[in-house]
Design a protein around this motif. Structure first.
Motif, PDB file in Angstrom:
ATOM      1  N   PHE A 256       0.792  -1.150   0.002  1.00  0.00           N
ATOM      2  CA  PHE A 256      -0.082   0.028   0.270  1.00  0.00           C
ATOM      3  C   PHE A 256       0.811   1.158  -0.046  1.00  0.00           C
ATOM      4  CE2 PHE A 256      -3.614   2.173   2.694  1.00  0.00           C
ATOM      5  CZ  PHE A 256      -3.826   2.858   1.755  1.00  0.00           C
ATOM      6  N   LEU A 257       0.869   1.808  -1.117  1.00  0.00           N
ATOM      7  CA  LEU A 257       2.152   2.735  -1.624  1.00  0.00           C
ATOM      8  C   LEU A 257       1.522   4.219  -1.592  1.00  0.00           C
ATOM      9  CD1 LEU A 257       4.034   0.909  -4.247  1.00  0.00           C
ATOM     10  CD2 LEU A 257       4.250   0.597  -1.589  1.00  0.00           C
ATOM     11  N   THR A 258       2.197   5.320  -1.265  1.00  0.00           N
ATOM     12  CA  THR A 258       2.064   6.646  -1.131  1.00  0.00           C
ATOM     13  C   THR A 258       2.344   7.091  -2.452  1.00  0.00           C
ATOM     14  OG1 THR A 258       2.619   6.809   1.002  1.00  0.00           O
ATOM     15  CG2 THR A 258       2.308   8.828  -0.064  1.00  0.00           C
ATOM     16  N   PRO A 259       1.309   7.858  -3.146  1.00  0.00           N
ATOM     17  CA  PRO A 259       1.539   8.318  -4.696  1.00  0.00           C
ATOM     18  C   PRO A 259       2.168   9.716  -4.543  1.00  0.00           C
ATOM     19  CG  PRO A 259      -0.802   8.549  -4.222  1.00  0.00           C
ATOM     20  CD  PRO A 259      -0.030   7.854  -2.856  1.00  0.00           C
ATOM     21  N   GLN A 260       3.365   9.893  -3.893  1.00  0.00           N
ATOM     22  CA  GLN A 260       3.749  11.078  -3.833  1.00  0.00           C
ATOM     23  C   GLN A 260       4.609  11.578  -5.086  1.00  0.00           C
ATOM     24  OE1 GLN A 260       7.385  11.786  -3.982  1.00  0.00           O
ATOM     25  NE2 GLN A 260       8.120   9.699  -3.675  1.00  0.00           N
ATOM     26  N   ASN A 261       4.543  12.927  -5.142  1.00  0.00           N
ATOM     27  CA  ASN A 261       5.125  13.397  -6.656  1.00  0.00           C
ATOM     28  C   ASN A 261       6.230  14.147  -6.356  1.00  0.00           C
ATOM     29  OD1 ASN A 261       4.134  16.000  -5.491  1.00  0.00           O
ATOM     30  ND2 ASN A 261       2.349  15.889  -6.567  1.00  0.00           N
ATOM     31  N   ALA A 262       6.908  14.349  -5.131  1.00  0.00           N
ATOM     32  CA  ALA A 262       8.150  14.992  -4.852  1.00  0.00           C
ATOM     33  C   ALA A 262       9.561  14.510  -5.893  1.00  0.00           C
ATOM     34  CB  ALA A 262       8.612  14.969  -3.351  1.00  0.00           C
ATOM     35  N   ASP A 263       9.169  13.062  -5.956  1.00  0.00           N
ATOM     36  CA  ASP A 263      10.293  12.403  -6.917  1.00  0.00           C
ATOM     37  C   ASP A 263       9.140  11.389  -7.538  1.00  0.00           C
ATOM     38  OD1 ASP A 263      11.610  10.758  -8.296  1.00  0.00           O
ATOM     39  OD2 ASP A 263      13.256  10.404  -6.840  1.00  0.00           O
ATOM     40  N   PRO A 264       8.394  11.524  -8.581  1.00  0.00           N
ATOM     41  CA  PRO A 264       7.353  10.646  -9.095  1.00  0.00           C
ATOM     42  C   PRO A 264       7.874   9.349  -9.267  1.00  0.00           C
ATOM     43  CG  PRO A 264       7.953  12.379 -10.653  1.00  0.00           C
ATOM     44  CD  PRO A 264       8.768  12.764  -9.509  1.00  0.00           C
ATOM     45  N   HIS A 265       9.237   9.150  -9.447  1.00  0.00           N
ATOM     46  CA  HIS A 265       9.596   7.733  -9.793  1.00  0.00           C
ATOM     47  C   HIS A 265       9.656   6.934  -8.592  1.00  0.00           C
ATOM     48  CE1 HIS A 265      10.320   8.887 -14.115  1.00  0.00           C
ATOM     49  NE2 HIS A 265      11.285  10.138 -13.462  1.00  0.00           N
ATOM     50  N   VAL A 266       9.789   7.482  -7.665  1.00  0.00           N
ATOM     51  CA  VAL A 266       9.960   6.574  -6.269  1.00  0.00           C
ATOM     52  C   VAL A 266       8.593   5.674  -6.214  1.00  0.00           C
ATOM     53  CG1 VAL A 266       9.531   6.486  -3.751  1.00  0.00           C
ATOM     54  CG2 VAL A 266      11.396   8.123  -5.039  1.00  0.00           C
ATOM     55  N   PRO A 267       7.299   5.889  -6.237  1.00  0.00           N
ATOM     56  CA  PRO A 267       6.297   4.995  -6.161  1.00  0.00           C
ATOM     57  C   PRO A 267       6.386   3.948  -7.246  1.00  0.00           C
ATOM     58  CG  PRO A 267       5.320   7.135  -6.567  1.00  0.00           C
ATOM     59  CD  PRO A 267       6.802   7.294  -6.321  1.00  0.00           C
ATOM     60  N   VAL A 268       6.776   4.309  -8.418  1.00  0.00           N
ATOM     61  CA  VAL A 268       6.920   3.318  -9.553  1.00  0.00           C
ATOM     62  C   VAL A 268       8.123   2.234  -9.242  1.00  0.00           C
ATOM     63  CG1 VAL A 268       7.403   3.075 -12.048  1.00  0.00           C
ATOM     64  CG2 VAL A 268       6.376   5.056 -11.003  1.00  0.00           C
ATOM     65  N   GLN A 269       8.918   2.633  -8.579  1.00  0.00           N
ATOM     66  CA  GLN A 269      10.134   1.918  -8.345  1.00  0.00           C
ATOM     67  C   GLN A 269       9.873   0.786  -7.141  1.00  0.00           C
ATOM     68  OE1 GLN A 269      13.176   4.940  -7.453  1.00  0.00           O
ATOM     69  NE2 GLN A 269      13.862   5.185  -9.673  1.00  0.00           N
ATOM     70  N   LEU A 270       9.008   1.571  -6.117  1.00  0.00           N
ATOM     71  CA  LEU A 270       8.650   0.459  -5.115  1.00  0.00           C
ATOM     72  C   LEU A 270       7.627  -0.367  -5.590  1.00  0.00           C
ATOM     73  CD1 LEU A 270       8.113   3.134  -2.278  1.00  0.00           C
ATOM     74  CD2 LEU A 270       9.826   1.759  -2.267  1.00  0.00           C
ATOM     75  N   ALA A 271       6.717  -0.150  -6.442  1.00  0.00           N
ATOM     76  CA  ALA A 271       5.906  -1.096  -7.386  1.00  0.00           C
ATOM     77  C   ALA A 271       6.792  -2.197  -8.008  1.00  0.00           C
ATOM     78  CB  ALA A 271       5.004  -0.340  -8.294  1.00  0.00           C
ATOM     79  N   GLN A 272       7.756  -1.767  -8.684  1.00  0.00           N
ATOM     80  CA  GLN A 272       8.578  -2.817  -9.214  1.00  0.00           C
ATOM     81  C   GLN A 272       9.224  -3.503  -8.038  1.00  0.00           C
ATOM     82  OE1 GLN A 272      10.795   0.225 -11.554  1.00  0.00           O
ATOM     83  NE2 GLN A 272       9.841  -0.607 -13.540  1.00  0.00           N
ATOM     84  N   LEU A 273       9.596  -3.131  -7.060  1.00  0.00           N
ATOM     85  CA  LEU A 273      10.057  -3.792  -6.080  1.00  0.00           C
ATOM     86  C   LEU A 273       9.262  -4.774  -5.295  1.00  0.00           C
ATOM     87  CD1 LEU A 273      12.486  -4.275  -3.908  1.00  0.00           C
ATOM     88  CD2 LEU A 273      11.688  -2.706  -2.428  1.00  0.00           C
ATOM     89  N   THR A 274       8.049  -4.251  -5.357  1.00  0.00           N
ATOM     90  CA  THR A 274       7.056  -5.336  -4.939  1.00  0.00           C
ATOM     91  C   THR A 274       6.976  -6.451  -5.775  1.00  0.00           C
ATOM     92  OG1 THR A 274       5.585  -3.317  -3.940  1.00  0.00           O
ATOM     93  CG2 THR A 274       4.491  -5.465  -4.364  1.00  0.00           C
ATOM     94  N   GLU A 275       7.277  -6.296  -7.075  1.00  0.00           N
ATOM     95  CA  GLU A 275       6.858  -7.506  -7.867  1.00  0.00           C
ATOM     96  C   GLU A 275       8.308  -8.255  -7.883  1.00  0.00           C
ATOM     97  OE1 GLU A 275       5.069  -7.557 -12.252  1.00  0.00           O
ATOM     98  OE2 GLU A 275       7.121  -7.066 -12.442  1.00  0.00           O
ATOM     99  N   ALA A 276       9.555  -7.623  -7.705  1.00  0.00           N
ATOM    100  CA  ALA A 276      10.567  -8.296  -7.871  1.00  0.00           C
ATOM    101  C   ALA A 276      10.677  -9.265  -6.380  1.00  0.00           C
ATOM    102  CB  ALA A 276      11.647  -7.323  -7.892  1.00  0.00           C
ATOM    103  N   ALA A 277      10.106  -8.739  -5.284  1.00  0.00           N
ATOM    104  CA  ALA A 277       9.815  -9.427  -3.932  1.00  0.00           C
ATOM    105  C   ALA A 277       9.172 -10.632  -4.020  1.00  0.00           C
ATOM    106  CB  ALA A 277       9.828  -8.379  -3.035  1.00  0.00           C
ATOM    107  N   GLY A 278       8.361 -10.624  -5.158  1.00  0.00           N
ATOM    108  CA  GLY A 278       7.393 -12.002  -5.286  1.00  0.00           C
ATOM    109  C   GLY A 278       6.115 -11.729  -4.384  1.00  0.00           C
TER     110      GLY A 278
END
Length: 755
Positions: A13-35
């Motif tokens: 359950f991630l925060t869609p913050q826009n200070a660095d808009p790529h961070v939530p995307v990277q966390l989503a990719q980490l979610t997938e990579a972590a299984g």
């Protein structure tokens, strides 16, 4: 203690913050990579520090491959439900079925109102959400042909066209805490999605009780509502408060939530990459293992197999529903299931089967067939569901739907040998082979299934150059009536391969075929419209021109009879199996001379773009009566007779397909399909079998030289002789050998020879 038996899922359950808009995307990719299985985002459209959640979900869907993505939860007052329905369905199709819909009735009303949204009381918010659910599901239901209408207190939809349907059954989860919302969840939703941090001791149990009671009152089983939970915490060395401790504590506490409170999905709140990784790599697997062990000991029933009163009341007699094999039970579809509308019908024929089984492997086909053999009801086997004769659905019986067996793979590039699952569509085949500059002739419609066409004939738009599809079937894997699996090829069971190439529906459930493709980059595709006032003359001229054209040219003619103010016209679909446009132009100019040309368009494109795209979900309807005939020539007598059929009120659709060419290179006894000297296949559709039979028998029978089974609904016994001719005695002998009890008798059954 409540365990609903849901397969466990874990997500973030991630925060869609826009200070660095790529961070939530990277966390989503980490979610997938972590299984982990699921990525969710808060939705606060009025929060300027956040990215728009729906835009972010769309972007993340394009940046990931496996995880399901959802809002947690989407703010309904600021997201119009009809548009939201289309947005979710579109993204679900684009992402290959990876979208879920979390919805909330609204909160933070000052901020919502500041954004132009409505301010609603608690009761109004629940009513608005109720209406939104009806709108969303109504627009997703593309099997219903009538426009959708809803005159609600908060939303009005006045005749909206339905669709698109999502790629899968998108679950709708509601964020709910108060009794009215909980009751709505029990009646209507697929999941309950609260946050643990907002709950007091006992709230989970109380919420479950309200949801369960509401579900049962609505005729549902409580297990039809997945229980999701947003959780947060920290991993520390020593045990502390709830989810404040070492990994082992997390495992113990989440396991208890699953087994005692029925939680099926745990969603980790927070943006800590290390915690996400540990959650996916250590905690989730350990919880799954612990829960699975306890469920085995308890004998817990899987949620997917539990049905409520409403579904149980719709079960059909003669089927032992409790005996469905465990491997098939979770995906089996019954008349009371929401997914039933999408699997009950065929392309043009309505059906009401009592059970649809969806095997995912040859082994599961064996289990499905063994089960079906013990039930005293009709059996249908479906690959694509496009057969015009409609034999792959039924009333009150069992359907084996092979859509999951959809492999398309180039098995041997040197031999151009392609392995095709029986449930694949020819659209998928054509698009896959385009990358290899190969093609297989396969009819004229992308939604046709491999299994049906590749065992019946295959009169396609490359046919005069390539031959019938069955002519290039090199091998097949088939589940026989006794449950054994046979390989049919020139080396193994050659008699069975011979029978499958034209009469496959009589001999087993074909799970895959291997086909030799032809080298082909692009084709010239022509669409002409000709005046058909002189229908017989046009047919005769067109037939002569096609027969005398090079084999590269294959043409189909659709005849639109004179109805009202519109005069009769003929539509030609013609493919030239060449990308030499200089050679194609004179061939098409010659073909256009068949009649007065009203319109003409031609394209140079890959063969895959010729096949019309198709929905997998069929809505049935029409239930046409169809007759077909094969003829050697469209001479004056044949053309005149077919023109009289067209002029009669009995027929509303008529087509002539050119065959011949390469199809005539084989002897009539080379395959079970015997019709090798014929050059044209004539078909007429009607709304009434008796009416079309009367006209067809009077006009066409004396000219017919065989028929094409997939295009005929006349079940009189003589049709078998028309279909198989001199090959019928051999087929009867093989039927006695491979299916002596005539299990496969739904599709123009061949009676076994008497021994």
């Amino acid at each position: 203690m409540t365990d609903y038996g849901h397969d466990l899922q874990f997500g973030t359950f991630l925060t869609p913050q826009n200070a660095d808009p790529h961070v939530p995307v990277q966390l989503a990719q980490l979610t997938e990579a972590a299984g982990l299985d699921l990525v969710t985002f808060q939705d606060h459209p009025y929060q300027p520090a956040f990215l728009d959640t729906w835009t972010l979900i769309s972007w993340v869907a394009a940046q990931t491959e496996r995880v399901t993505i959802a809002g947690n939860v989407l703010n309904l007052p600021l997201r119009q439900p009809a548009v939201l329905a289309r947005s979710v369905a579109s993204l679900d199709r684009l992402s290959a079925g990876r979208i879920a819909l979390g919805l909330g009735a609204g909160g933070f009303w000052d901020a919502i109102e500041a954004m132009g949204g409505p301010r609603r009381s608690p009761g109004e918010a629940v009513q608005a959400l109720t209406e939104a659910l009806a709108i969303i599901r109504g627009l997703w239901d593309s099997t219903e042909r009538r426009p959708f209408r809803l005159a609600g207190e908060h939303y009005q939809v006045s005749g909206a066209k339905r669709g698109p349907a999502p790629a899968h059954d998108v679950p709708i989860w509601l964020g709910a805490y108060k009794p009215r919302m909980l009751r709505l969840t029990g009646r209507e939703a697929d999941g309950w999605l609260p946050s643990l941090g907002y709950m007091k001791d006992g709230d989970l149990a109380r919420g479950n009780t309200i949801i369960d009671e509401a579900a049962e009152e609505a005729g549902r089983h409580p297990a039809q509502v997945r229980r999701l939970l947003n959780v947060g915490g920290a991993i520390t060395e020593s045990r502390g408060a709830m989810l404040q401790g070492p990994v082992a504590q997390w495992v113990d506490e989440l396991t208890a939530f699953a087994l005692e409170d029925g939680i099926g999905t745990f969603i980790l709140s927070g943006d800590d990459p290390q915690l996400i990784q540990t959650f996916g790599e250590e905690i989730a697997p350990a919880v799954r293992e612990a829960v699975a062990a306890e469920r085995t000991a308890r004998g817990t029933t899987a949620a997917a197999t539990r049905r409520g009163r409403g579904a149980l009341e719709l079960r059909r007699p003669g089927i032992d529903y409790e005996a469905v094999p465990a491997s098939l039970a979770a995906s089996a579809v019954e008349p009371g299931d929401r997914g039933y509308a999408g699997v009950r019908h065929n392309y043009l024929r309505s059906g009401s089967p009592g059970l649809v089984l969806l095997p995912r492997s040859t082994e599961e086909v064996v289990e499905a067939l063994g089960y079906a053999r013990e039930q005293d009801v009709p059996l249908g086997v479906r690959s694509g569901g496009h057969g015009i004769s409609g034999r792959s659905t039924n009333d009150g019986g069992i359907v084996l739907d092979l859509r999951a067996l959809d492999e398309v793979r180039l098995a041997d590039a040197g031999e151009r040998r392609v392995r095709l699952g029986a449930g694949a569509t020819w659209e998928k085949v054509a698009h896959t082979l385009t990358d290899h500059e190969l093609a297989i002739s396969s009819g004229d419609y992308g939604g046709v299934g491999v299994g049906g066409l590749a065992t019946t004939g295959g009169v396609g738009l490359l046919g005069r150059q390539y031959g019938l599809t069955i002519d290039h079937v090199l091998a097949a894997d088939v589940v026989l009536a006794d449950g054994s699996v046979a390989r049919a090829s020139a080396e193994e069971n050659p008699d069975l391969l011979w029978a499958l190439r034209g009469a496959g529906g009589n001999f087993g459930v074909v799970t895959s075929v291997e086909v030799a493709a032809m080298p082909l980059r692009r084709v010239v595709y022509s669409q002409m419209i000709l005046d058909a006032t002189d229908t017989a003359g046009l047919l005769e001229r067109w037939g002569e021109l096609v027969q005398t054209s090079p084999r590269e040219l294959t043409s189909f003619l659709i005849l639109s009879p004179n109805r009202g103010s519109q005069g009769p016209v003929a539509q030609l679909m013609t493919v030239l199996a060449t990308e030499d446009t200089d050679a194609a132009v004179p061939m098409l100019e010659r073909l256009a001379g068949a009649g007065d040309l009203l319109d003409h368009r031609a394209y140079l494109l890959p063969y895959a773009q010729v096949l019309q795209a198709a929905e997998r979900q069929h809505s049935g309807g029409g239930d046409p009566a169809v007759r077909s005939a094969l003829v050697e020539h469209l001479d004056a007598d044949v053309s005149g007779a077919f023109a009289r059929v067209a002029a009669s009120p009995a027929a509303y659709f008529l087509q002539v397909r050119a065959t011949g060419g390469a199809a005539g290179d084989l002897a009539s006894e080379a395959t079970a399909y015997p019709h090798r000297r014929q050059n044209f296949l004539l078909t007429a559709m009607s709304s009434n079998q008796q009416r079309i039979d009367a006209v067809w028998d009077a006009e066409m029978t004396e000219h017919a030289d065989g028929l094409y089974l997939s295009f005929d609904t006349d079940t009189r016994p003589e049709r078998l002789t028309d279909a198989f001719g001199a090959n019928l005695p051999r087929l009867r002998e093989l039927k006695a050998r491979f299916d002596p009890e005539n299990l496969f008798r739904a599709n123009f059954p061949i009676p076994p020879a008497q021994t």
